[in-house]
Design a protein around this motif. Structure first.
Motif, PDB file in Angstrom:
ATOM      1  N   PRO A 160      17.171 -37.064   0.271  1.00  0.00           N
ATOM      2  CA  PRO A 160      18.300 -37.631  -0.465  1.00  0.00           C
ATOM      3  C   PRO A 160      18.286 -37.151  -1.923  1.00  0.00           C
ATOM      4  N   HIS A 161      19.410 -36.643  -2.379  1.00  0.00           N
ATOM      5  CA  HIS A 161      19.505 -36.112  -3.737  1.00  0.00           C
ATOM      6  C   HIS A 161      20.898 -36.367  -4.297  1.00  0.00           C
ATOM      7  N   VAL A 162      21.019 -36.181  -5.602  1.00  0.00           N
ATOM      8  CA  VAL A 162      22.280 -36.362  -6.310  1.00  0.00           C
ATOM      9  C   VAL A 162      22.981 -35.007  -6.386  1.00  0.00           C
ATOM     10  N   GLU A 163      24.263 -34.956  -6.038  1.00  0.00           N
ATOM     11  CA  GLU A 163      25.013 -33.686  -6.078  1.00  0.00           C
ATOM     12  C   GLU A 163      25.240 -33.206  -7.514  1.00  0.00           C
ATOM     13  N   LYS A 164      25.537 -34.127  -8.420  1.00  0.00           N
ATOM     14  CA  LYS A 164      25.741 -33.773  -9.819  1.00  0.00           C
ATOM     15  C   LYS A 164      25.363 -34.964 -10.671  1.00  0.00           C
ATOM     16  N   PRO A 165      24.894 -34.760 -11.872  1.00  0.00           N
ATOM     17  CA  PRO A 165      24.709 -33.469 -12.534  1.00  0.00           C
ATOM     18  C   PRO A 165      23.492 -32.742 -11.966  1.00  0.00           C
ATOM     19  N   PHE A 166      23.339 -31.483 -12.383  1.00  0.00           N
ATOM     20  CA  PHE A 166      22.123 -30.736 -12.092  1.00  0.00           C
ATOM     21  C   PHE A 166      21.668 -30.097 -13.394  1.00  0.00           C
ATOM     22  N   ILE A 186      17.379 -30.564  -9.333  1.00  0.00           N
ATOM     23  CA  ILE A 186      18.328 -31.490  -8.724  1.00  0.00           C
ATOM     24  C   ILE A 186      17.641 -32.846  -8.704  1.00  0.00           C
ATOM     25  N   LEU A 187      18.353 -33.869  -9.151  1.00  0.00           N
ATOM     26  CA  LEU A 187      17.766 -35.198  -9.275  1.00  0.00           C
ATOM     27  C   LEU A 187      17.635 -35.887  -7.923  1.00  0.00           C
ATOM     28  N   LYS A 188      16.557 -36.629  -7.785  1.00  0.00           N
ATOM     29  CA  LYS A 188      16.314 -37.437  -6.601  1.00  0.00           C
ATOM     30  C   LYS A 188      17.313 -38.591  -6.595  1.00  0.00           C
ATOM     31  N   GLU A 189      17.848 -38.889  -5.434  1.00  0.00           N
ATOM     32  CA  GLU A 189      18.743 -40.042  -5.310  1.00  0.00           C
ATOM     33  C   GLU A 189      17.891 -41.302  -5.326  1.00  0.00           C
ATOM     34  N   GLU A 190      18.144 -42.158  -6.303  1.00  0.00           N
ATOM     35  CA  GLU A 190      17.374 -43.385  -6.424  1.00  0.00           C
ATOM     36  C   GLU A 190      18.053 -44.465  -5.580  1.00  0.00           C
ATOM     37  N   PRO A 191      17.248 -45.317  -4.915  1.00  0.00           N
ATOM     38  CA  PRO A 191      17.851 -46.399  -4.112  1.00  0.00           C
ATOM     39  C   PRO A 191      18.646 -47.342  -4.999  1.00  0.00           C
TER      40      PRO A 191
END
Length: 193
Positions: A160-166, A186-191
């Motif tokens: 799981p990751h964040v699409e933007k920003p990068f 690319i940032l990790k998607e935080e719960p």
């Protein structure tokens, strides 16, 4: 001045932000890093060309570390220079680029106040990023290709990751000819809590 010129020319001995590697969540072609909360000096620019924004932002921040701040304090060069990219909504929409220098440890508690009204001190909270490292003289095309490779790897691994920003990160001066280090983050998607 001589030390600053050596650092600019050879990019050695520069302070880096502290991070820990998550060995359990490593991909075969990327690292997982958690960066500590730190302060960076930054400037945000609009436009459509990443490399132009990075160059313009670098010049403004270099002026800051050379003493263009309210304290007239020279600040050591650090690495990496990061570029946060907040893409525009469409192909003809301006993106926003935030170019940043990590503030050295001795300025983390009390950073010199910027004189340039567009330059600001950014307080980055702790964050986790997936990082792909590559070498050479990076350009916009290479950054885009490496970012796509990292996205493909994260999708392959179901991460799981964040699409933007990068982020893009560069560690070397333009005068360093070999063993260059560049990264895309690319940032990790935080719960959601």
């Amino acid at each position: 001045m001589l030390k600053t010129m050596q650092q600019v020319l050879f990019s050695s001995g520069l302070q880096l932000p502290k991070f820990t590697k998550d060995e359990k969540q490593q991909g075969k072609d990327y690292e997982t890093r958690t960066y500590q909360a730190t302060k960076w000096v930054s400037v945000t620019l609009g436009g459509m060309q990443l490399d132009e924004a990075l160059s313009a932002g670098f010049r403004r921040l270099f002026s800051y570390i050379q003493g263009n701040n309210h304290n007239k304090v020279k600040v050591e060069m650090t690495a990496p220079v990061t570029g946060r990219v907040d893409p525009g909504d469409g192909p003809t929409c301006d993106s926003h680029f935030t170019v940043s220098f990590f503030l050295p440890e001795e300025h983390q508690d009390n950073p010199p106040e910027p004189s340039d009204p567009e330059v600001f001190v950014e307080h980055r909270k702790e964050f986790t990023a997936y990082v792909r490292t590559y070498s050479g003289f990076s350009n916009e095309k290479m950054k885009r290709e490496e970012l796509l490779k990292l996205l493909e790897s994260l999708q392959r691994d179901g991460v799981p990751h964040v699409e933007k920003p990068f982020y893009v990160a560069g560690y070397d001066s333009p005068f360093k000819l070999t063993n260059r280090r560049n990264e895309v983050w690319i940032l990790k998607e935080e719960p959601q809590g």
